[in-house]
Design a protein around this motif. Structure first.
Motif, PDB file in Angstrom:
ATOM      1  N   LEU A 176       0.816  -1.211   0.000  1.00 48.94           N
ATOM      2  CA  LEU A 176       0.000   0.000   0.000  1.00 48.94           C
ATOM      3  C   LEU A 176       0.852   1.264   0.000  1.00 48.94           C
ATOM      4  O   LEU A 176       0.449   2.274  -0.578  1.00 48.94           O
ATOM      5  CB  LEU A 176      -0.951   0.003   1.193  1.00 48.94           C
ATOM      6  CG  LEU A 176      -2.294  -0.656   0.946  1.00 48.94           C
ATOM      7  CD1 LEU A 176      -3.174  -0.586   2.179  1.00 48.94           C
ATOM      8  CD2 LEU A 176      -3.012  -0.056  -0.234  1.00 48.94           C
ATOM      9  N   SER A 177       2.010   1.219   0.611  1.00 47.22           N
ATOM     10  CA  SER A 177       2.913   2.380   0.587  1.00 47.22           C
ATOM     11  C   SER A 177       3.365   2.687  -0.828  1.00 47.22           C
ATOM     12  O   SER A 177       3.468   3.860  -1.220  1.00 47.22           O
ATOM     13  CB  SER A 177       4.127   2.136   1.484  1.00 47.22           C
ATOM     14  OG  SER A 177       3.733   2.088   2.835  1.00 47.22           O
ATOM     15  N   ASN A 178       3.647   1.647  -1.607  1.00 48.30           N
ATOM     16  CA  ASN A 178       4.019   1.843  -3.013  1.00 48.30           C
ATOM     17  C   ASN A 178       2.897   2.538  -3.771  1.00 48.30           C
ATOM     18  O   ASN A 178       3.142   3.469  -4.544  1.00 48.30           O
ATOM     19  CB  ASN A 178       4.332   0.509  -3.691  1.00 48.30           C
ATOM     20  CG  ASN A 178       5.663  -0.046  -3.297  1.00 48.30           C
ATOM     21  OD1 ASN A 178       6.527   0.651  -2.787  1.00 48.30           O
ATOM     22  ND2 ASN A 178       5.842  -1.333  -3.516  1.00 48.30           N
ATOM     23  N   ILE A 179       1.681   2.097  -3.551  1.00 46.19           N
ATOM     24  CA  ILE A 179       0.535   2.687  -4.235  1.00 46.19           C
ATOM     25  C   ILE A 179       0.333   4.129  -3.771  1.00 46.19           C
ATOM     26  O   ILE A 179       0.111   5.029  -4.583  1.00 46.19           O
ATOM     27  CB  ILE A 179      -0.726   1.825  -4.025  1.00 46.19           C
ATOM     28  CG1 ILE A 179      -0.524   0.438  -4.650  1.00 46.19           C
ATOM     29  CG2 ILE A 179      -1.961   2.504  -4.605  1.00 46.19           C
ATOM     30  CD1 ILE A 179      -1.561  -0.587  -4.255  1.00 46.19           C
ATOM     31  N   GLU A 180       0.440   4.362  -2.479  1.00 48.08           N
ATOM     32  CA  GLU A 180       0.277   5.715  -1.921  1.00 48.08           C
ATOM     33  C   GLU A 180       1.262   6.697  -2.555  1.00 48.08           C
ATOM     34  O   GLU A 180       0.910   7.832  -2.878  1.00 48.08           O
ATOM     35  CB  GLU A 180       0.463   5.679  -0.397  1.00 48.08           C
ATOM     36  CG  GLU A 180       0.390   7.021   0.284  1.00 48.08           C
ATOM     37  CD  GLU A 180      -1.007   7.594   0.423  1.00 48.08           C
ATOM     38  OE1 GLU A 180      -1.121   8.761   0.833  1.00 48.08           O
ATOM     39  OE2 GLU A 180      -2.001   6.891   0.124  1.00 48.08           O
ATOM     40  N   ARG A 181       2.502   6.272  -2.743  1.00 47.12           N
ATOM     41  CA  ARG A 181       3.514   7.151  -3.354  1.00 47.12           C
ATOM     42  C   ARG A 181       3.189   7.472  -4.811  1.00 47.12           C
ATOM     43  O   ARG A 181       3.580   8.515  -5.321  1.00 47.12           O
ATOM     44  CB  ARG A 181       4.900   6.516  -3.261  1.00 47.12           C
ATOM     45  CG  ARG A 181       5.510   6.604  -1.873  1.00 47.12           C
ATOM     46  CD  ARG A 181       6.968   6.172  -1.867  1.00 47.12           C
ATOM     47  NE  ARG A 181       7.161   4.772  -2.193  1.00 47.12           N
ATOM     48  CZ  ARG A 181       7.078   3.769  -1.327  1.00 47.12           C
ATOM     49  NH1 ARG A 181       6.808   4.020  -0.065  1.00 47.12           N
ATOM     50  NH2 ARG A 181       7.268   2.529  -1.718  1.00 47.12           N
ATOM     51  N   GLN A 182       2.463   6.599  -5.473  1.00 47.89           N
ATOM     52  CA  GLN A 182       2.132   6.816  -6.878  1.00 47.89           C
ATOM     53  C   GLN A 182       0.947   7.761  -7.072  1.00 47.89           C
ATOM     54  O   GLN A 182       0.838   8.406  -8.109  1.00 47.89           O
ATOM     55  CB  GLN A 182       1.809   5.480  -7.555  1.00 47.89           C
ATOM     56  CG  GLN A 182       2.990   4.567  -7.649  1.00 47.89           C
ATOM     57  CD  GLN A 182       2.581   3.163  -8.055  1.00 47.89           C
ATOM     58  OE1 GLN A 182       1.432   2.887  -8.363  1.00 47.89           O
ATOM     59  NE2 GLN A 182       3.540   2.261  -8.041  1.00 47.89           N
ATOM     60  N   VAL A 183       0.051   7.804  -6.100  1.00 43.07           N
ATOM     61  CA  VAL A 183      -1.133   8.650  -6.238  1.00 43.07           C
ATOM     62  C   VAL A 183      -0.699  10.112  -6.128  1.00 43.07           C
ATOM     63  O   VAL A 183      -0.145  10.530  -5.113  1.00 43.07           O
ATOM     64  CB  VAL A 183      -2.206   8.308  -5.183  1.00 43.07           C
ATOM     65  CG1 VAL A 183      -3.388   9.255  -5.286  1.00 43.07           C
ATOM     66  CG2 VAL A 183      -2.666   6.863  -5.321  1.00 43.07           C
ATOM     67  N   VAL A 184      -0.978  10.866  -7.184  1.00 44.92           N
ATOM     68  CA  VAL A 184      -0.598  12.271  -7.226  1.00 44.92           C
ATOM     69  C   VAL A 184      -1.568  13.098  -6.400  1.00 44.92           C
ATOM     70  O   VAL A 184      -1.171  13.973  -5.649  1.00 44.92           O
ATOM     71  CB  VAL A 184      -0.560  12.771  -8.695  1.00 44.92           C
ATOM     72  CG1 VAL A 184      -0.267  14.258  -8.759  1.00 44.92           C
ATOM     73  CG2 VAL A 184       0.462  11.984  -9.498  1.00 44.92           C
ATOM     74  N   GLY A 185      -2.842  12.816  -6.528  1.00 43.05           N
ATOM     75  CA  GLY A 185      -3.889  13.514  -5.813  1.00 43.05           C
ATOM     76  C   GLY A 185      -4.473  14.649  -6.647  1.00 43.05           C
ATOM     77  O   GLY A 185      -3.765  15.245  -7.429  1.00 43.05           O
ATOM     78  N   PRO A 186      -5.700  14.940  -6.568  1.00 41.42           N
ATOM     79  CA  PRO A 186      -6.674  14.216  -5.749  1.00 41.42           C
ATOM     80  C   PRO A 186      -7.050  12.849  -6.333  1.00 41.42           C
ATOM     81  O   PRO A 186      -7.621  12.019  -5.646  1.00 41.42           O
ATOM     82  CB  PRO A 186      -7.884  15.148  -5.739  1.00 41.42           C
ATOM     83  CG  PRO A 186      -7.795  15.894  -7.025  1.00 41.42           C
ATOM     84  CD  PRO A 186      -6.324  16.051  -7.291  1.00 41.42           C
ATOM     85  N   HIS A 187      -6.705  12.650  -7.624  1.00 42.39           N
ATOM     86  CA  HIS A 187      -6.951  11.353  -8.253  1.00 42.39           C
ATOM     87  C   HIS A 187      -5.606  10.670  -8.474  1.00 42.39           C
ATOM     88  O   HIS A 187      -4.550  11.239  -8.192  1.00 42.39           O
ATOM     89  CB  HIS A 187      -7.711  11.529  -9.567  1.00 42.39           C
ATOM     90  CG  HIS A 187      -8.968  12.320  -9.409  1.00 42.39           C
ATOM     91  ND1 HIS A 187     -10.076  11.827  -8.756  1.00 42.39           N
ATOM     92  CD2 HIS A 187      -9.286  13.583  -9.770  1.00 42.39           C
ATOM     93  CE1 HIS A 187     -11.025  12.741  -8.741  1.00 42.39           C
ATOM     94  NE2 HIS A 187     -10.567  13.823  -9.348  1.00 42.39           N
ATOM     95  N   TYR A 188      -5.642   9.476  -8.999  1.00 41.83           N
ATOM     96  CA  TYR A 188      -4.407   8.693  -9.128  1.00 41.83           C
ATOM     97  C   TYR A 188      -3.321   9.473  -9.867  1.00 41.83           C
ATOM     98  O   TYR A 188      -2.195   9.562  -9.416  1.00 41.83           O
ATOM     99  CB  TYR A 188      -4.690   7.361  -9.848  1.00 41.83           C
ATOM    100  CG  TYR A 188      -3.746   6.258  -9.430  1.00 41.83           C
ATOM    101  CD1 TYR A 188      -4.163   5.266  -8.549  1.00 41.83           C
ATOM    102  CD2 TYR A 188      -2.439   6.212  -9.887  1.00 41.83           C
ATOM    103  CE1 TYR A 188      -3.318   4.256  -8.149  1.00 41.83           C
ATOM    104  CE2 TYR A 188      -1.578   5.201  -9.487  1.00 41.83           C
ATOM    105  CZ  TYR A 188      -2.015   4.236  -8.622  1.00 41.83           C
ATOM    106  OH  TYR A 188      -1.158   3.239  -8.222  1.00 41.83           O
ATOM    107  N   TYR A 189      -3.686  10.065 -10.999  1.00 45.08           N
ATOM    108  CA  TYR A 189      -2.688  10.783 -11.795  1.00 45.08           C
ATOM    109  C   TYR A 189      -2.857  12.291 -11.761  1.00 45.08           C
ATOM    110  O   TYR A 189      -2.355  12.990 -12.621  1.00 45.08           O
ATOM    111  CB  TYR A 189      -2.714  10.300 -13.250  1.00 45.08           C
ATOM    112  CG  TYR A 189      -2.057   8.955 -13.447  1.00 45.08           C
ATOM    113  CD1 TYR A 189      -0.834   8.646 -12.878  1.00 45.08           C
ATOM    114  CD2 TYR A 189      -2.680   7.987 -14.224  1.00 45.08           C
ATOM    115  CE1 TYR A 189      -0.244   7.418 -13.066  1.00 45.08           C
ATOM    116  CE2 TYR A 189      -2.081   6.748 -14.428  1.00 45.08           C
ATOM    117  CZ  TYR A 189      -0.865   6.477 -13.853  1.00 45.08           C
ATOM    118  OH  TYR A 189      -0.277   5.258 -14.047  1.00 45.08           O
ATOM    119  N   GLY A 190      -3.572  12.803 -10.798  1.00 46.36           N
ATOM    120  CA  GLY A 190      -3.678  14.260 -10.692  1.00 46.36           C
ATOM    121  C   GLY A 190      -5.102  14.757 -10.660  1.00 46.36           C
ATOM    122  O   GLY A 190      -5.952  14.199  -9.976  1.00 46.36           O
TER     123      GLY A 190
END
Length: 128
Positions: A34-48
Motif C-alpha cells: 500500500l505504501s508503493n501505491i500511496e507514493r504513486q497517487v498524485v492527488g486528488p486522483h491517481y494521476y492528478g
C-alpha cells in the motif's frame, strides 16, 4: 498499475490460508504494497486533477478485496488498515462519490454468486 495488481494478487493468494493472511497483514507486506501505491497517487486522483482508468481500477481492486476477504473476516478493520494512506483513500472516495458508482448493482451480483470474490474458505475465516 502493476503495483495494484501485485497488491491484489498478494491479498487474494493469502486469503486461502489464515497464517498467510496474518503474515501479509502483520508482517509488513500489506503496508509495503500500500505504501508503493500511496507514493504513486498524485492527488486528488491517481494521476492528478482528472480521473483516469486507474482510479476505476483502484476501486475495482479494493472493492473486490473488501467484499471478498475483509468483510468476511470481520476481525480486521480495513478502514483502520488503510488509514496511513490518505491519498489512496481519497482517490477511492472520489470514484465512490460518483452517481454511477452509487447506482452500480455489481455488488449485488457479487453477493448473489454471479461474480463471487469469496476467495476465503470458511475454515480460513474460522482460523483467522
Amino acid at each position: 498499475m502493476n503495483d495494484l495488481l501485485d497488491f491484489f494478487e498478494n491479498v487474494v493468494q493469502s486469503g486461502g490460508d489464515a497464517a498467510a493472511l496474518h503474515r501479509l497483514i502483520d508482517g509488513g507486506r500489506f503496508a509495503a504494497l500500500l505504501s508503493n501505491i500511496e507514493r504513486q497517487v498524485v492527488g486528488p486522483h491517481y494521476y492528478g486533477e482528472k480521473m483516469t482508468y486507474l482510479d476505476f481500477y483502484l476501486v475495482t481492486v479494493f472493492d473486490f478485496i473488501i467484499s471478498g476477504i475483509f468483510d468476511r473476516l470481520g476481525k480486521v478493520d480495513f478502514a483502520e488498515l488503510t488509514a496511513p494512506y490518505p491519498k489512496v483513500r481519497a482517490a477511492l472516495e472520489h470514484v465512490r462519490a460518483l452517481p454511477s458508482y452509487k447506482a452500480n448493482t455489481l455488488v449485488e451480483s457479487i453477493d448473489h454468486g454471479i461474480l463471487s470474490p469469496r476467495t476465503v474458505p470458511d475454515d480460513v475465516i474460522a482460523d483467522y
